[in-house]
Design an enzyme around this catalytic site. Structure first.
Site, PDB file in Angstrom:
ATOM      1  N   ASP A 153      -9.605  -5.516  -4.302  1.00 30.28           N
ATOM      2  CA  ASP A 153      -9.204  -4.171  -3.911  1.00 30.28           C
ATOM      3  C   ASP A 153     -10.129  -3.220  -4.673  1.00 30.28           C
ATOM      4  OD1 ASP A 153      -7.649  -2.118  -2.763  1.00 30.28           O
ATOM      5  OD2 ASP A 153      -5.894  -3.410  -2.843  1.00 30.28           O
ATOM      6  N   HIS A 164      -7.276  -6.123  -0.142  1.00 31.40           N
ATOM      7  CA  HIS A 164      -6.113  -5.297   0.213  1.00 31.40           C
ATOM      8  C   HIS A 164      -5.386  -5.808   1.461  1.00 31.40           C
ATOM      9  CE1 HIS A 164      -4.080  -1.392  -0.240  1.00 31.40           C
ATOM     10  NE2 HIS A 164      -4.032  -1.324   1.071  1.00 31.40           N
ATOM     11  N   SER A 217       0.827  -1.208   0.000  1.00 31.37           N
ATOM     12  CA  SER A 217       0.000   0.000   0.000  1.00 31.37           C
ATOM     13  C   SER A 217       0.867   1.267   0.000  1.00 31.37           C
ATOM     14  CB  SER A 217      -0.967  -0.077   1.177  1.00 31.37           C
ATOM     15  OG  SER A 217      -2.097   0.690   0.934  1.00 31.37           O
TER      16      SER A 217
HETATM   17  N1  LIG Z   1      -8.675   3.261   6.443  1.00 32.10           N
HETATM   18  C1  LIG Z   1      -8.072   2.495   5.408  1.00 32.10           C
HETATM   19  C2  LIG Z   1      -6.898   1.718   5.965  1.00 32.10           C
HETATM   20  C3  LIG Z   1      -5.827   1.517   4.957  1.00 32.10           C
HETATM   21  O1  LIG Z   1      -5.916   2.003   3.861  1.00 32.10           O
HETATM   22  C4  LIG Z   1      -4.668   0.668   5.316  1.00 32.10           C
HETATM   23  C5  LIG Z   1      -4.588   0.042   6.562  1.00 32.10           C
HETATM   24  C6  LIG Z   1      -3.519  -0.785   6.870  1.00 32.10           C
HETATM   25  C7  LIG Z   1      -2.521  -0.997   5.961  1.00 32.10           C
HETATM   26  C8  LIG Z   1      -2.581  -0.374   4.713  1.00 32.10           C
HETATM   27  C9  LIG Z   1      -3.642   0.472   4.397  1.00 32.10           C
HETATM   28  N2  LIG Z   1      -3.723   1.129   3.195  1.00 32.10           N
HETATM   29  C10 LIG Z   1      -2.734   1.903   2.597  1.00 32.10           C
HETATM   30  O2  LIG Z   1      -1.631   2.189   3.017  1.00 32.10           O
HETATM   31  C11 LIG Z   1      -9.131   1.606   4.770  1.00 32.10           C
HETATM   32  O3  LIG Z   1     -10.295   1.968   4.774  1.00 32.10           O
HETATM   33  O4  LIG Z   1      -8.827   0.550   4.228  1.00 32.10           O
END
Ligand SMILES: N[C@@H](CC(=O)c1ccccc1NC=O)C(=O)O
Length: 293
Positions: free
Chosen positions: A236, A269, A148
Protein backbone atom coordinates in the site's frame (compact mmCIF):
# COMPACT_ATOMS: atom_id res chain seq x y z
CA UNK A 1 3.62 18.70 -0.74
CA UNK A 2 2.54 19.28 -4.34
CA UNK A 3 -0.90 18.25 -5.57
CA UNK A 4 0.48 15.37 -7.58
CA UNK A 5 2.39 13.99 -4.59
CA UNK A 6 -0.76 13.94 -2.45
CA UNK A 7 -2.71 12.39 -5.29
CA UNK A 8 -0.12 9.63 -5.65
CA UNK A 9 0.15 8.92 -1.93
CA UNK A 10 -3.60 8.74 -1.58
CA UNK A 11 -4.12 6.55 -4.67
CA UNK A 12 -3.43 2.97 -3.58
CA UNK A 13 -3.69 1.64 -7.13
CA UNK A 14 -0.41 3.43 -7.92
CA UNK A 15 1.58 1.34 -5.40
CA UNK A 16 0.83 -2.24 -6.36
CA UNK A 17 3.50 -4.48 -7.87
CA UNK A 18 0.88 -6.44 -9.81
CA UNK A 19 -0.51 -4.05 -12.43
CA UNK A 20 -0.42 -0.41 -13.36
CA UNK A 21 -3.01 1.84 -11.78
CA UNK A 22 -5.72 1.59 -14.44
CA UNK A 23 -5.27 -2.15 -14.94
CA UNK A 24 -5.36 -2.77 -11.22
CA UNK A 25 -8.68 -1.00 -10.65
CA UNK A 26 -10.15 -2.83 -13.66
CA UNK A 27 -8.83 -6.12 -12.36
CA UNK A 28 -10.19 -5.51 -8.85
CA UNK A 29 -13.68 -4.55 -9.94
CA UNK A 30 -13.87 -7.50 -12.38
CA UNK A 31 -12.68 -9.83 -9.65
CA UNK A 32 -15.20 -8.70 -7.06
CA UNK A 33 -18.03 -8.63 -9.61
CA UNK A 34 -17.28 -12.24 -10.55
CA UNK A 35 -17.17 -13.31 -6.90
CA UNK A 36 -20.62 -11.79 -6.30
CA UNK A 37 -22.02 -13.54 -9.36
CA UNK A 38 -20.66 -16.90 -8.17
CA UNK A 39 -21.64 -16.37 -4.54
CA UNK A 40 -25.24 -15.52 -5.40
CA UNK A 41 -25.50 -18.74 -7.45
CA UNK A 42 -24.10 -20.99 -4.75
CA UNK A 43 -24.69 -19.57 -1.28
CA UNK A 44 -28.07 -19.01 0.38
CA UNK A 45 -28.70 -15.32 0.91
CA UNK A 46 -31.21 -12.57 1.44
CA UNK A 47 -30.69 -9.34 -0.50
CA UNK A 48 -31.70 -5.74 0.19
CA UNK A 49 -32.79 -5.73 3.81
CA UNK A 50 -33.65 -2.04 4.39
CA UNK A 51 -32.20 -0.26 7.42
CA UNK A 52 -32.92 3.29 6.26
CA UNK A 53 -35.18 5.08 3.85
CA UNK A 54 -32.98 5.46 0.74
CA UNK A 55 -32.29 3.08 -2.14
CA UNK A 56 -28.74 2.33 -0.95
CA UNK A 57 -29.40 1.98 2.79
CA UNK A 58 -29.85 -1.76 2.56
CA UNK A 59 -27.76 -4.75 3.47
CA UNK A 60 -27.38 -8.30 2.15
CA UNK A 61 -27.12 -11.38 4.36
CA UNK A 62 -25.15 -14.45 3.16
CA UNK A 63 -25.30 -17.87 4.79
CA UNK A 64 -28.98 -17.62 5.73
CA UNK A 65 -29.14 -21.42 6.07
CA UNK A 66 -26.51 -21.48 8.85
CA UNK A 67 -27.67 -21.99 12.46
CA UNK A 68 -29.51 -18.99 13.88
CA UNK A 69 -26.85 -18.21 16.45
CA UNK A 70 -23.88 -18.33 14.02
CA UNK A 71 -21.36 -15.49 14.29
CA UNK A 72 -21.98 -12.53 11.97
CA UNK A 73 -19.23 -10.73 10.02
CA UNK A 74 -20.32 -7.32 8.77
CA UNK A 75 -18.32 -5.96 5.84
CA UNK A 76 -18.28 -2.27 4.87
CA UNK A 77 -16.86 -1.60 1.42
CA UNK A 78 -14.37 1.13 0.52
CA UNK A 79 -14.06 3.51 -2.44
CA UNK A 80 -13.32 6.90 -0.85
CA UNK A 81 -16.98 7.30 0.23
CA UNK A 82 -17.84 7.90 -3.43
CA UNK A 83 -17.61 4.63 -5.34
CA UNK A 84 -18.39 0.87 -5.17
CA UNK A 85 -21.33 -0.78 -3.43
CA UNK A 86 -22.44 -3.68 -1.23
CA UNK A 87 -22.83 -5.71 -4.43
CA UNK A 88 -19.05 -5.59 -4.84
CA UNK A 89 -18.24 -6.56 -1.25
CA UNK A 90 -18.82 -10.31 -1.16
CA UNK A 91 -15.19 -11.51 -1.21
CA UNK A 92 -15.22 -12.74 2.42
CA UNK A 93 -18.46 -14.70 1.84
CA UNK A 94 -17.25 -18.10 0.49
CA UNK A 95 -14.63 -18.84 3.15
CA UNK A 96 -16.53 -17.28 6.05
CA UNK A 97 -19.83 -19.03 5.28
CA UNK A 98 -17.94 -22.32 4.79
CA UNK A 99 -16.58 -21.78 8.30
CA UNK A 100 -20.01 -21.18 9.79
CA UNK A 101 -20.04 -17.37 9.81
CA UNK A 102 -22.83 -15.34 8.21
CA UNK A 103 -21.60 -12.34 6.22
CA UNK A 104 -23.54 -9.09 5.93
CA UNK A 105 -22.49 -6.55 3.30
CA UNK A 106 -23.67 -3.03 4.02
CA UNK A 107 -24.74 -0.48 1.40
CA UNK A 108 -24.66 3.26 2.03
CA UNK A 109 -25.23 6.51 0.16
CA UNK A 110 -22.24 8.04 -1.59
CA UNK A 111 -20.72 11.50 -1.89
CA UNK A 112 -21.49 13.97 -3.45
CA UNK A 113 -25.16 12.96 -2.96
CA UNK A 114 -24.59 13.01 0.80
CA UNK A 115 -21.83 14.22 3.15
CA UNK A 116 -19.40 11.96 5.05
CA UNK A 117 -21.28 12.69 8.29
CA UNK A 118 -24.49 11.39 6.72
CA UNK A 119 -22.72 8.15 5.76
CA UNK A 120 -21.45 7.72 9.33
CA UNK A 121 -25.03 8.16 10.57
CA UNK A 122 -26.18 5.51 8.09
CA UNK A 123 -23.49 3.07 9.23
CA UNK A 124 -24.53 3.58 12.86
CA UNK A 125 -28.12 2.81 11.87
CA UNK A 126 -27.03 -0.26 9.92
CA UNK A 127 -24.93 -1.66 12.77
CA UNK A 128 -27.67 -0.97 15.32
CA UNK A 129 -30.14 -2.76 13.05
CA UNK A 130 -27.75 -5.71 12.62
CA UNK A 131 -27.09 -5.97 16.37
CA UNK A 132 -30.84 -6.08 16.97
CA UNK A 133 -31.15 -8.74 14.24
CA UNK A 134 -28.35 -10.73 15.93
CA UNK A 135 -29.99 -10.47 19.34
CA UNK A 136 -33.28 -11.75 17.93
CA UNK A 137 -31.45 -14.73 16.43
CA UNK A 138 -29.59 -15.52 19.64
CA UNK A 139 -26.23 -14.61 18.03
CA UNK A 140 -23.76 -13.17 20.49
CA UNK A 141 -20.73 -12.78 18.24
CA UNK A 142 -20.82 -9.89 15.79
CA UNK A 143 -17.75 -8.50 14.01
CA UNK A 144 -17.63 -5.28 12.01
CA UNK A 145 -14.98 -4.96 9.31
CA UNK A 146 -14.26 -2.25 6.78
CA UNK A 147 -11.88 -1.78 3.89
CA UNK A 148 -10.25 1.58 3.13
CA UNK A 149 -12.96 4.25 3.49
CA UNK A 150 -15.05 1.42 4.97
CA UNK A 151 -12.47 1.06 7.76
CA UNK A 152 -12.91 4.77 8.48
CA UNK A 153 -16.66 4.20 8.77
CA UNK A 154 -16.13 1.20 11.05
CA UNK A 155 -13.72 3.01 13.38
CA UNK A 156 -16.06 6.01 13.60
CA UNK A 157 -18.34 3.83 15.74
CA UNK A 158 -15.62 3.40 18.36
CA UNK A 159 -15.21 7.13 18.98
CA UNK A 160 -18.91 7.93 19.25
CA UNK A 161 -19.66 7.95 22.97
CA UNK A 162 -23.31 8.80 22.46
CA UNK A 163 -23.90 5.91 20.06
CA UNK A 164 -21.95 3.48 22.23
CA UNK A 165 -23.93 4.53 25.32
CA UNK A 166 -27.15 4.01 23.39
CA UNK A 167 -26.01 0.56 22.20
CA UNK A 168 -25.14 -0.30 25.79
CA UNK A 169 -28.51 0.89 27.05
CA UNK A 170 -30.28 -1.26 24.47
CA UNK A 171 -28.15 -4.26 25.56
CA UNK A 172 -26.64 -4.58 22.09
CA UNK A 173 -23.05 -3.53 22.74
CA UNK A 174 -21.88 -6.78 24.33
CA UNK A 175 -22.78 -8.60 21.09
CA UNK A 176 -20.08 -6.64 19.25
CA UNK A 177 -16.98 -8.76 19.77
CA UNK A 178 -14.53 -7.40 17.26
CA UNK A 179 -13.60 -4.84 14.65
CA UNK A 180 -11.29 -5.40 11.66
CA UNK A 181 -9.82 -2.32 9.99
CA UNK A 182 -8.28 -3.15 6.61
CA UNK A 183 -6.08 -0.56 4.82
CA UNK A 184 -8.03 2.31 6.28
CA UNK A 185 -8.07 6.07 5.78
CA UNK A 186 -8.26 7.73 9.20
CA UNK A 187 -6.97 11.26 8.69
CA UNK A 188 -8.91 13.31 6.16
CA UNK A 189 -6.60 16.35 6.02
CA UNK A 190 -4.55 15.49 2.89
CA UNK A 191 -7.68 14.62 0.90
CA UNK A 192 -8.32 18.31 0.25
CA UNK A 193 -5.31 18.40 -2.11
CA UNK A 194 -6.60 15.54 -4.26
CA UNK A 195 -9.21 14.86 -6.91
CA UNK A 196 -11.13 12.78 -4.35
CA UNK A 197 -12.26 16.02 -2.73
CA UNK A 198 -14.33 17.01 -5.78
CA UNK A 199 -17.04 14.65 -4.56
CA UNK A 200 -16.30 14.95 -0.83
CA UNK A 201 -16.11 18.77 -0.60
CA UNK A 202 -14.63 18.49 2.88
CA UNK A 203 -14.99 21.47 5.19
CA UNK A 204 -12.53 22.30 7.96
CA UNK A 205 -15.13 21.21 10.50
CA UNK A 206 -15.68 17.84 8.81
CA UNK A 207 -11.93 17.21 8.66
CA UNK A 208 -11.62 17.90 12.39
CA UNK A 209 -14.66 15.88 13.38
CA UNK A 210 -14.01 12.83 11.22
CA UNK A 211 -10.22 12.45 11.37
CA UNK A 212 -9.94 9.63 13.85
CA UNK A 213 -6.23 9.56 14.42
CA UNK A 214 -5.70 13.23 15.19
CA UNK A 215 -4.00 13.44 18.59
CA UNK A 216 -6.77 15.64 19.97
CA UNK A 217 -9.67 13.50 18.76
CA UNK A 218 -12.20 13.13 21.55
CA UNK A 219 -11.58 9.93 23.41
CA UNK A 220 -14.49 7.53 23.24
CA UNK A 221 -15.60 5.16 25.94
CA UNK A 222 -13.59 2.13 26.84
CA UNK A 223 -15.12 -0.96 25.25
CA UNK A 224 -14.53 -3.90 27.48
CA UNK A 225 -13.12 -7.03 25.80
CA UNK A 226 -13.53 -5.75 22.24
CA UNK A 227 -10.92 -7.27 19.92
CA UNK A 228 -9.51 -5.05 17.18
CA UNK A 229 -7.34 -5.94 14.22
CA UNK A 230 -5.65 -3.15 12.25
CA UNK A 231 -4.06 -4.44 9.07
CA UNK A 232 -2.36 -3.02 5.98
CA UNK A 233 -0.25 -4.48 3.16
CA UNK A 234 3.38 -3.58 2.50
CA UNK A 235 2.50 -2.58 -1.08
CA UNK A 236 0.00 0.00 0.00
CA UNK A 237 1.26 3.58 -0.17
CA UNK A 238 3.52 4.76 2.67
CA UNK A 239 0.73 7.17 3.63
CA UNK A 240 -1.76 4.33 4.07
CA UNK A 241 0.76 2.30 6.06
CA UNK A 242 1.38 5.28 8.36
CA UNK A 243 -2.36 5.76 8.77
CA UNK A 244 -2.85 2.22 10.03
CA UNK A 245 0.05 2.46 12.46
CA UNK A 246 -1.30 5.72 13.91
CA UNK A 247 -4.81 4.30 14.07
CA UNK A 248 -3.60 1.29 16.06
CA UNK A 249 -1.73 3.54 18.49
CA UNK A 250 -4.75 5.77 18.93
CA UNK A 251 -7.12 2.83 19.41
CA UNK A 252 -5.19 1.71 22.46
CA UNK A 253 -6.97 4.52 24.30
CA UNK A 254 -10.37 2.83 23.87
CA UNK A 255 -9.78 -0.92 23.58
CA UNK A 256 -7.68 -3.53 25.37
CA UNK A 257 -7.10 -6.09 22.71
CA UNK A 258 -5.43 -4.82 19.56
CA UNK A 259 -3.45 -6.53 16.87
CA UNK A 260 -1.54 -4.50 14.28
CA UNK A 261 -0.39 -6.42 11.22
CA UNK A 262 1.76 -5.20 8.32
CA UNK A 263 1.29 -7.91 5.70
CA UNK A 264 4.42 -8.82 3.72
CA UNK A 265 4.66 -10.71 0.41
CA UNK A 266 3.71 -7.69 -1.73
CA UNK A 267 0.15 -7.51 -0.45
CA UNK A 268 -1.46 -4.34 -1.82
CA UNK A 269 -4.60 -2.32 -1.14
CA UNK A 270 -6.72 -4.59 -3.34
CA UNK A 271 -5.45 -8.14 -2.96
CA UNK A 272 -5.65 -7.65 0.81
CA UNK A 273 -9.39 -8.07 0.12
CA UNK A 274 -9.16 -10.47 -2.85
CA UNK A 275 -7.16 -12.93 -0.76
CA UNK A 276 -9.97 -13.26 1.78
CA UNK A 277 -11.13 -15.91 -0.73
CA UNK A 278 -8.11 -17.95 0.38
CA UNK A 279 -8.42 -19.95 3.59
CA UNK A 280 -4.61 -20.00 3.95
CA UNK A 281 -4.14 -16.22 3.68
CA UNK A 282 -2.79 -14.96 6.99
CA UNK A 283 -5.51 -12.32 7.38
CA UNK A 284 -8.27 -14.87 6.72
CA UNK A 285 -6.73 -17.19 9.31
CA UNK A 286 -6.27 -14.36 11.83
CA UNK A 287 -9.91 -13.23 11.53
CA UNK A 288 -11.35 -16.77 11.68
CA UNK A 289 -9.19 -17.56 14.67
CA UNK A 290 -10.23 -14.36 16.48
CA UNK A 291 -13.95 -14.88 15.77
CA UNK A 292 -13.89 -18.36 17.29
CA UNK A 293 -11.56 -17.74 20.25
N1 LIG B 1 -8.83 5.59 -7.32
C1 LIG B 1 -8.42 4.88 -6.16
C2 LIG B 1 -9.43 3.80 -5.84
C3 LIG B 1 -9.53 3.53 -4.38
O1 LIG B 1 -8.89 4.18 -3.59
C4 LIG B 1 -10.39 2.42 -3.92
C5 LIG B 1 -11.08 1.62 -4.83
C6 LIG B 1 -11.85 0.55 -4.39
C7 LIG B 1 -11.95 0.27 -3.05
C8 LIG B 1 -11.27 1.07 -2.13
C9 LIG B 1 -10.50 2.15 -2.56
N2 LIG B 1 -9.85 2.98 -1.68
C10 LIG B 1 -10.38 3.61 -0.57
O2 LIG B 1 -11.53 3.60 -0.16
C11 LIG B 1 -7.02 4.33 -6.39
O3 LIG B 1 -6.26 4.92 -7.14
O4 LIG B 1 -6.63 3.32 -5.81
Amino acid sequence: MSDSESERLLSPSKWSKRFDSIQLELHYYNFVKQVTEDVRKTIKHKLDVPYGTTERTKYDVYGTDLPKDSPIFVFIHGGYWQESSKDLATVPVPVFVRNGIKVITVGYDLCPNVKIGDIITEIKMAVENILQFALNLGCRNVWVAGHSAGAHLAVSLLYDKQWLDEMKKQEYLHLLKGVVLISGVYNLTPLVDTSYNTALKLTKDEIETYSFNAPDVKIGVHIDRLKTIVVVGECDSPWFIGQSRECAQKLLTVVDNIQYILLRENVDHFDIVEKLMDEEFILTKTILNSVFN
